[in-house]
Design a protein around this motif. Sequence first.
Motif, PDB file in Angstrom:
ATOM      1  N   ASN A 280       0.834  -1.198   0.000  1.00  0.00           N
ATOM      2  CA  ASN A 280       0.000   0.000   0.000  1.00  0.00           C
ATOM      3  C   ASN A 280       0.868   1.247   0.000  1.00  0.00           C
ATOM      4  N   ASP A 300      -7.180   3.541  -6.882  1.00  0.00           N
ATOM      5  CA  ASP A 300      -6.581   3.676  -5.551  1.00  0.00           C
ATOM      6  C   ASP A 300      -7.405   2.952  -4.500  1.00  0.00           C
ATOM      7  N   HIS A 305      -4.874   1.946  -1.445  1.00  0.00           N
ATOM      8  CA  HIS A 305      -3.894   2.996  -1.199  1.00  0.00           C
ATOM      9  C   HIS A 305      -4.491   4.151  -0.390  1.00  0.00           C
TER      10      HIS A 305
END
Length: 344
Positions: A280, A300, A305
């Motif tokens: 991540n 994302d 993330h």
Amino acid sequence: MTVPRFTARDVPPNRLNGDVAILSGPRVSVSHNAVYHPVSGSFFNGSWGLTDYAGGALPLSIPLRGRGERPFGHVDRMPMPSGDFDRRAGTFFYLGPIFPHFGHFLIESLNRMWALGQCRSTIDGVVCHANEDVPELLTKRPFMRDLLVALGVGEGDLIRPSRPTIFEALVIPEPAMQPRAHVYHEFAEMFSRARIAMGIKPPDVKKRNGVYISKTKIKHGVTLVSNEQFIENTMRDHGYDVVYPEDLTFKDQITTFDAFTDVVGCAGSAFHTLLLSAGNKRLRYIAPGDVVNSNYPMIDIALGHDATYFFPSVKAITREGIMFPFEICNVEKLTDAILSHNET
């Protein structure tokens, strides 16, 4: 006045070019006696695709963007060509169109490949559409060959008929990502498998500093910030490495993203490489203008993330070879906002 910023999950609709949805369970259909219509000239003339024998478009085969937009002009019923058709006996897999652009290849040319592993042993070939010679295309862009091989497709497996062709049986998966609309979990899982097949291992030690992904060397493209050099210099002065993706091989781009946890840069196709990166990230995007393409926060979120988007004020300028060039107003305020946010 502060620079507006939002996490990937909190970007408001008026700041998004498109929608964001994370789904599970894309569909697969099998069409018997599907008619293949080759590309004639441009992808955008809508004359190519897959239909039944009466000319009705096969729904899962139509490339879509956003809320059902048909960017290539496809219609529900296509005129059938006169004369005889070529015929291919056996069972085949439909890859879809091969786009030469890096980002579009990753998210629109490979978005059906999630399903190949389920039926690979029964497949006699992989059918694609392209508007240029496929071996030549793969030679010019070796990242395409690397990814296709990693996903189980060799150059000799690809079939691009030059004439209308009837395929006895054609497996047509639903795209696991529809740009500016939704992404399925299977899309991210597919790239994880590709990474393993490419033999890319996580770094033993991650770098403690961050990296700035620069677009200052780009001569042709969609967006460019004319005063990005100031941002690049500022990030370098604060200990960030600076990387120019076009100077790296595809695998080196992946391992560069692997080496860092903190990544900063202007939103662009280079960030799609994160699909193959391990771990991540803490991402800080510069989104010049009022909106950002929803593909970025959607990916994302799917990858898990921690991403934040900064929306600086800009003014439009002209720059040869760039579709949307900008100059960031009060660029010092932007860099201060990014650096202070990275300290939190």
